[in-house]
Design a protein around this motif. Structure first.
Motif, PDB file in Angstrom:
ATOM      1  N   VAL A   7       0.869  -1.170   0.000  1.00 36.40           N
ATOM      2  CA  VAL A   7       0.000   0.000   0.000  1.00 36.40           C
ATOM      3  C   VAL A   7       0.907   1.222   0.000  1.00 36.40           C
ATOM      4  O   VAL A   7       2.068   1.153   0.408  1.00 36.40           O
ATOM      5  CB  VAL A   7      -0.955   0.035   1.219  1.00 36.40           C
ATOM      6  N   VAL A   8       0.380   2.351  -0.467  1.00 36.79           N
ATOM      7  CA  VAL A   8       1.217   3.539  -0.636  1.00 36.79           C
ATOM      8  C   VAL A   8       0.459   4.782  -0.202  1.00 36.79           C
ATOM      9  O   VAL A   8      -0.766   4.872  -0.357  1.00 36.79           O
ATOM     10  CB  VAL A   8       1.667   3.680  -2.113  1.00 36.79           C
ATOM     11  N   THR A   9       1.185   5.742   0.350  1.00 38.65           N
ATOM     12  CA  THR A   9       0.640   7.055   0.658  1.00 38.65           C
ATOM     13  C   THR A   9       1.491   8.106  -0.040  1.00 38.65           C
ATOM     14  O   THR A   9       2.720   8.097   0.080  1.00 38.65           O
ATOM     15  CB  THR A   9       0.637   7.335   2.173  1.00 38.65           C
TER      16      THR A   9
ATOM     17  N   GLY B  84      -3.748  -0.799  -2.243  1.00 37.76           N
ATOM     18  CA  GLY B  84      -4.447   0.313  -1.600  1.00 37.76           C
ATOM     19  C   GLY B  84      -3.520   1.475  -1.359  1.00 37.76           C
ATOM     20  O   GLY B  84      -2.320   1.411  -1.649  1.00 37.76           O
ATOM     21  N   GLY B  85      -4.095   2.565  -0.860  1.00 39.07           N
ATOM     22  CA  GLY B  85      -3.250   3.722  -0.579  1.00 39.07           C
ATOM     23  C   GLY B  85      -4.044   4.922  -0.120  1.00 39.07           C
ATOM     24  O   GLY B  85      -5.249   4.852   0.136  1.00 39.07           O
TER      25      GLY B  85
ATOM     26  N   THR C 110       5.376   3.797   2.036  1.00 44.45           N
ATOM     27  CA  THR C 110       4.873   2.492   1.611  1.00 44.45           C
ATOM     28  C   THR C 110       4.816   1.536   2.794  1.00 44.45           C
ATOM     29  O   THR C 110       5.496   1.718   3.802  1.00 44.45           O
ATOM     30  CB  THR C 110       5.799   1.860   0.550  1.00 44.45           C
ATOM     31  N   ALA C 111       4.004   0.517   2.638  1.00 39.11           N
ATOM     32  CA  ALA C 111       4.016  -0.633   3.532  1.00 39.11           C
ATOM     33  C   ALA C 111       3.888  -1.869   2.664  1.00 39.11           C
ATOM     34  O   ALA C 111       3.137  -1.871   1.682  1.00 39.11           O
ATOM     35  CB  ALA C 111       2.884  -0.565   4.548  1.00 39.11           C
ATOM     36  N   GLY C 112       4.647  -2.891   2.993  1.00 34.19           N
ATOM     37  CA  GLY C 112       4.628  -4.097   2.177  1.00 34.19           C
ATOM     38  C   GLY C 112       4.469  -5.337   3.032  1.00 34.19           C
ATOM     39  O   GLY C 112       4.934  -5.384   4.174  1.00 34.19           O
TER      40      GLY C 112
END
Length: 379
Positions: A134-136, A168-169, A186-188
């Motif tokens: 997911v990314v912001t 998602g993000g 990011t989170a992975g």
């Protein structure tokens, strides 16, 4: 370093439910014996750029403030880039990272590509294969939409190459002048690589130090891209996924893999000093065996920098038991991008907690982790 945590789902208790000891009107029976707040060792008066450079100041911040307050009181682990967490009997690897590189685009890569590769690599050196992210995006008012589109495309291309899905993000916009155009977080998540268990506590004297390729490309590329220096160099960032090399090594030498790390901020010196301290052993490096491009060496000599402190974004270090070291090295060298991998040193018993380099001129020197911030905002 792998951290295995057991997650427990809290039970919902009613007024007469004694399973948790908590009700809407009754205080917890241990409320009168609340734990004393942890003693903090972080005494720096304010946050400086050096606290984000990956060296001694970063370690003071993490170990002196974050770890005492955020780690559970019964945990012996330290905060790390990635963790392996047990959920419902399954092990899931998890990581998070933020990217604040300046400039946004540089020879060989950009912030969008870097964000994907960095997340994949944090999982890879923890012994896991990335599956989803997911990314912001934190965007600055006034950012050209063409710049944003270019980074989203770069991210999409990097995801495709890595075989990772974005699921998602989130997006935030801040006032003009507040975010250097764009920050990305990011989170992975991923799954463990079969047979690989990464833990500094398993490192033993006699183990070999493997390096996947030339050091310093990313850090010097960023420096040259942002500085007005009279220095010409045909140099690109090494940003890439290291997972293919690690998977190849694991396929042939998984039982011998003790520890891995991607030497980003703070470079080889900081990563190996952290390992030396965590395993209470000595790491001996042979300077002649450390691959480095002439452009990197020249820039470091000109600017008075130690190349062992310069960041990398597409290399990894591995500690491998002696009986598997040559097998692991051969597997990396036969993988695309790993042709320049080398055994650059070994683990010694003494002097404990120290990294020692045998120099090209026959002497020795002790290399500490990075002090200060010669090159902030690189990833």
């Amino acid at each position: 370093m792998r951290s295995v945590l057991q997650l427990r789902t809290p039970e919902v208790a009613g007024n007469n439910d004694q399973r948790s000891g908590l009700t809407s009107s009754t205080p917890h029976p241990d409320a009168s014996r609340a734990e004393a707040p942890p003693k903090l060792r972080f005494k720096d008066p304010q946050i400086e750029m050096s606290h984000g450079a990956g060296g001694k100041a970063s370690r003071r911040l993490v170990e002196g403030l974050f770890a005492p307050l955020l780690l559970s009181s019964d945990s012996s682990e330290r905060l790390a880039d990635a963790a392996h967490i047990e959920i419902g009997g399954a092990i899931v690897a998890f990581t998070t990272d933020s990217f604040v590189v300046h400039p946004l685009r540089f020879p060989g890569g950009s912030i969008g590509e870097l964000a994907v590769n960095g997340t994949v690599n944090d999982l890879a050196v923890s012994g896991a294969k990335a599956h989803s992210m997911v990314v912001t995006f934190v965007l600055e008012e006034g950012l050209a939409s063409s710049v944003l589109e270019a980074e989203v495309r770069a991210m999409a291309d990097a995801l495709k190459r890595a075989g990772v899905t974005m699921v998602g993000g989130d997006t935030k916009v801040v006032e003009r002048g507040k975010a250097d155009g764009m920050y990305i977080t990011t989170a992975g998540i991923g799954s463990p690589i079969h047979g690989v268990h990464v833990d500094a506590k398993t490192v033993r004297p006699g183990d070999k130090v493997l390096l996947s390729g030339p050091i310093g490309d990313h850090g010097i590329t960023i420096l040259l891209a942002r500085a007005d220096l009279d220095f010409e160099a045909n140099l690109n960032s090494d940003t890439r996924s290291v997972l293919p090399m690690i998977e190849a090594m694991a396929a042939h030498a998984a039982p011998g893999i003790r520890w891995m790390r991607d030497p980003t901020r703070g470079g080889l010196a900081t990563s190996l000093n952290e390992l030396a301290r965590d395993c209470s052993l000595s790491i001996e490096l042979n300077e002649e065996e450390i691959p480095m491009r002439d452009e990197v060496r020249g820039a470091c000599e000109l600017l008075g920098l130690d190349p062992l402190h310069i960041a990398n974004e597409g290399q990894f270090l591995a500690i491998v038991s002696p009986e598997f070291a040559d097998i692991a090295l051969n597997a990396i060298q036969l993988t695309a991008g790993g042709e320049e991998a080398r055994i650059i040193g070994q683990i010694r018993k003494e002097p404990a907690n120290t990294v020692v380099v045998n120099t090209r001129y026959g002497g020795t020197r002790i290399v500490d982790m990075l002090v200060g911030d010669p090159l902030p905002r690189i990833c």
